[in-house]
Design an enzyme around this catalytic site. Structure first.
Site, PDB file in Angstrom:
ATOM      1  N   ARG A 157     -11.017  -6.809 -10.474  1.00 14.69           N
ATOM      2  CA  ARG A 157     -11.042  -6.800  -9.009  1.00 14.69           C
ATOM      3  C   ARG A 157     -12.004  -5.720  -8.496  1.00 14.69           C
ATOM      4  O   ARG A 157     -12.638  -5.905  -7.465  1.00 14.69           O
ATOM      5  CB  ARG A 157      -9.629  -6.562  -8.466  1.00 14.69           C
ATOM      6  CG  ARG A 157      -9.532  -6.661  -6.951  1.00 14.69           C
ATOM      7  CD  ARG A 157      -8.101  -6.710  -6.477  1.00 14.69           C
ATOM      8  NE  ARG A 157      -7.470  -5.399  -6.454  1.00 14.69           N
ATOM      9  CZ  ARG A 157      -6.184  -5.187  -6.141  1.00 14.69           C
ATOM     10  NH1 ARG A 157      -5.407  -6.200  -5.835  1.00 14.69           N
ATOM     11  NH2 ARG A 157      -5.688  -3.975  -6.137  1.00 14.69           N
ATOM     12  N   ARG A 201     -12.969  -1.222  -3.959  1.00 14.07           N
ATOM     13  CA  ARG A 201     -11.872  -0.243  -3.819  1.00 14.07           C
ATOM     14  C   ARG A 201     -11.998   0.841  -4.873  1.00 14.07           C
ATOM     15  O   ARG A 201     -11.973   0.550  -6.071  1.00 14.07           O
ATOM     16  CB  ARG A 201     -10.521  -0.953  -3.946  1.00 14.07           C
ATOM     17  CG  ARG A 201     -10.111  -1.665  -2.672  1.00 14.07           C
ATOM     18  CD  ARG A 201      -8.828  -2.429  -2.837  1.00 14.07           C
ATOM     19  NE  ARG A 201      -7.712  -1.612  -3.327  1.00 14.07           N
ATOM     20  CZ  ARG A 201      -6.468  -2.050  -3.400  1.00 14.07           C
ATOM     21  NH1 ARG A 201      -6.179  -3.276  -3.005  1.00 14.07           N
ATOM     22  NH2 ARG A 201      -5.518  -1.267  -3.859  1.00 14.07           N
ATOM     23  N   LYS A 210       0.002 -10.134  -5.227  1.00 14.16           N
ATOM     24  CA  LYS A 210       0.737 -10.207  -3.956  1.00 14.16           C
ATOM     25  C   LYS A 210      -0.159 -10.696  -2.819  1.00 14.16           C
ATOM     26  O   LYS A 210       0.246 -11.534  -2.027  1.00 14.16           O
ATOM     27  CB  LYS A 210       1.334  -8.832  -3.591  1.00 14.16           C
ATOM     28  CG  LYS A 210       2.314  -8.285  -4.629  1.00 14.16           C
ATOM     29  CD  LYS A 210       2.971  -6.991  -4.162  1.00 14.16           C
ATOM     30  CE  LYS A 210       2.022  -5.812  -4.053  1.00 14.16           C
ATOM     31  NZ  LYS A 210       1.502  -5.306  -5.345  1.00 14.16           N
ATOM     32  N   ARG A 235       8.048   0.313  -0.796  1.00 18.17           N
ATOM     33  CA  ARG A 235       7.640   0.827  -2.097  1.00 18.17           C
ATOM     34  C   ARG A 235       8.537   1.967  -2.562  1.00 18.17           C
ATOM     35  O   ARG A 235       8.328   2.498  -3.654  1.00 18.17           O
ATOM     36  CB  ARG A 235       6.213   1.353  -2.004  1.00 18.17           C
ATOM     37  CG  ARG A 235       5.156   0.396  -2.530  1.00 18.17           C
ATOM     38  CD  ARG A 235       3.806   1.050  -2.290  1.00 18.17           C
ATOM     39  NE  ARG A 235       2.796   0.648  -3.217  1.00 18.17           N
ATOM     40  CZ  ARG A 235       1.910  -0.330  -2.997  1.00 18.17           C
ATOM     41  NH1 ARG A 235       1.973  -1.066  -1.916  1.00 18.17           N
ATOM     42  NH2 ARG A 235       0.973  -0.583  -3.877  1.00 18.17           N
ATOM     43  N   ARG A 252      -1.332   4.701 -10.528  1.00 14.56           N
ATOM     44  CA  ARG A 252      -0.658   3.724  -9.651  1.00 14.56           C
ATOM     45  C   ARG A 252       0.449   3.002 -10.398  1.00 14.56           C
ATOM     46  O   ARG A 252       1.511   2.731  -9.838  1.00 14.56           O
ATOM     47  CB  ARG A 252      -1.674   2.732  -9.096  1.00 14.56           C
ATOM     48  CG  ARG A 252      -2.538   3.368  -8.002  1.00 14.56           C
ATOM     49  CD  ARG A 252      -3.836   2.638  -7.809  1.00 14.56           C
ATOM     50  NE  ARG A 252      -3.657   1.284  -7.332  1.00 14.56           N
ATOM     51  CZ  ARG A 252      -4.583   0.334  -7.476  1.00 14.56           C
ATOM     52  NH1 ARG A 252      -5.722   0.587  -8.070  1.00 14.56           N
ATOM     53  NH2 ARG A 252      -4.353  -0.877  -6.996  1.00 14.56           N
TER      54      ARG A 252
END
Ligand code: ADP
Length: 189
Positions: free
Chosen positions: A128, A134, A14, A89, A146
């Site tokens: 990532r 993160r 995204k 969400r 998640r």
């Protein structure tokens, strides 16, 4: 106004694709995840609160998220449109967004949903983690959480936009350019 919900599970691309879309269509990019992370960095009250949920891979409560998003939208005087990335969400967030956009007389034009299967998502998120710093990307248990939250609470939001005939599914597998081309085509036709 062109108001797009860019939808998809964690790691679907995204953020990457949002950059392409804002460039082409001159949209304002509102990523709730980015806004929360900026608040965490700035050690604001909102950031401290959001962090306690994000670090566990849980959603930040609707009320907080909706109020934050609302004030971000209202900061822009004459936008060409918004790209909502990571919002809504939950169904409650989708309903609140409709109410807000009704006030502005600028409804959602389209939900574009990037479809990527779970195994590929896990690979992308672990990769990532190497560069994002993160905490929620680095731990497989948090990634699992998640994805579970996405399947249970977020995926049903598709039906909200399907019912409004605004839903388009986009194959999220392939090169970044290929996926961008699919998104442009879906918007332009
Ligand atoms: P990703 O989609 O890759 O998981 P995001 O940056 O969109 O990453 O979101 C990171 C985290 O921020 C989420 O796991 C959640 O804790 C929080 N968050 C972001 N957007 C929302 C939202 N709309 N509602 C509740 N929590 C959110």
């Amino acid at each position: 106004m062109l108001n797009i919900v860019l939808f998809g599970p964690p790691g679907a691309g995204k953020g990457t694709q949002s950059e392409r879309l804002i460039e082409r269509y001159g949209l304002v990019h509102l990523s709730t995840g980015d806004i929360f992370r900026a608040n965490i960095k700035g050690e604001t009250e909102l950031g401290i609160m959001a962090k306690s949920f994000m670090d566990q891979g849980k959603l930040v409560p609707d009320e907080v998220t909706i109020n934050m998003l609302r004030s971000e939208v209202l900061k822009h005087e004459h936008p060409k449109g918004f790209i909502f990335d990571g919002f809504p969400r939950t169904n409650a967030q989708a309903q609140a967004l409709d109410v807000l956009l009704d006030e502005l007389k600028a409804p959602i034009s389209l939900m574009l949903a990037l479809e990527v299967e779970e195994d590929e998502l896990k690979i992308r998120l672990m990769k990532r983690a190497e560069s994002s710093g993160r905490a929620d990307d680095a731990d497989p248990a948090i990634i699992e959480n998640r994805i579970r939250v996405y399947n249970n609470e977020t995926a049903p939001v598709k039906e909200f936009y399907q019912a409004q005939h605004k839903f388009k599914s986009i194959d999220g597998i392939g090169s970044i350019d290929d996926i961008t081309a699919r998104l442009f085509e879906a918007i332009d036709k």
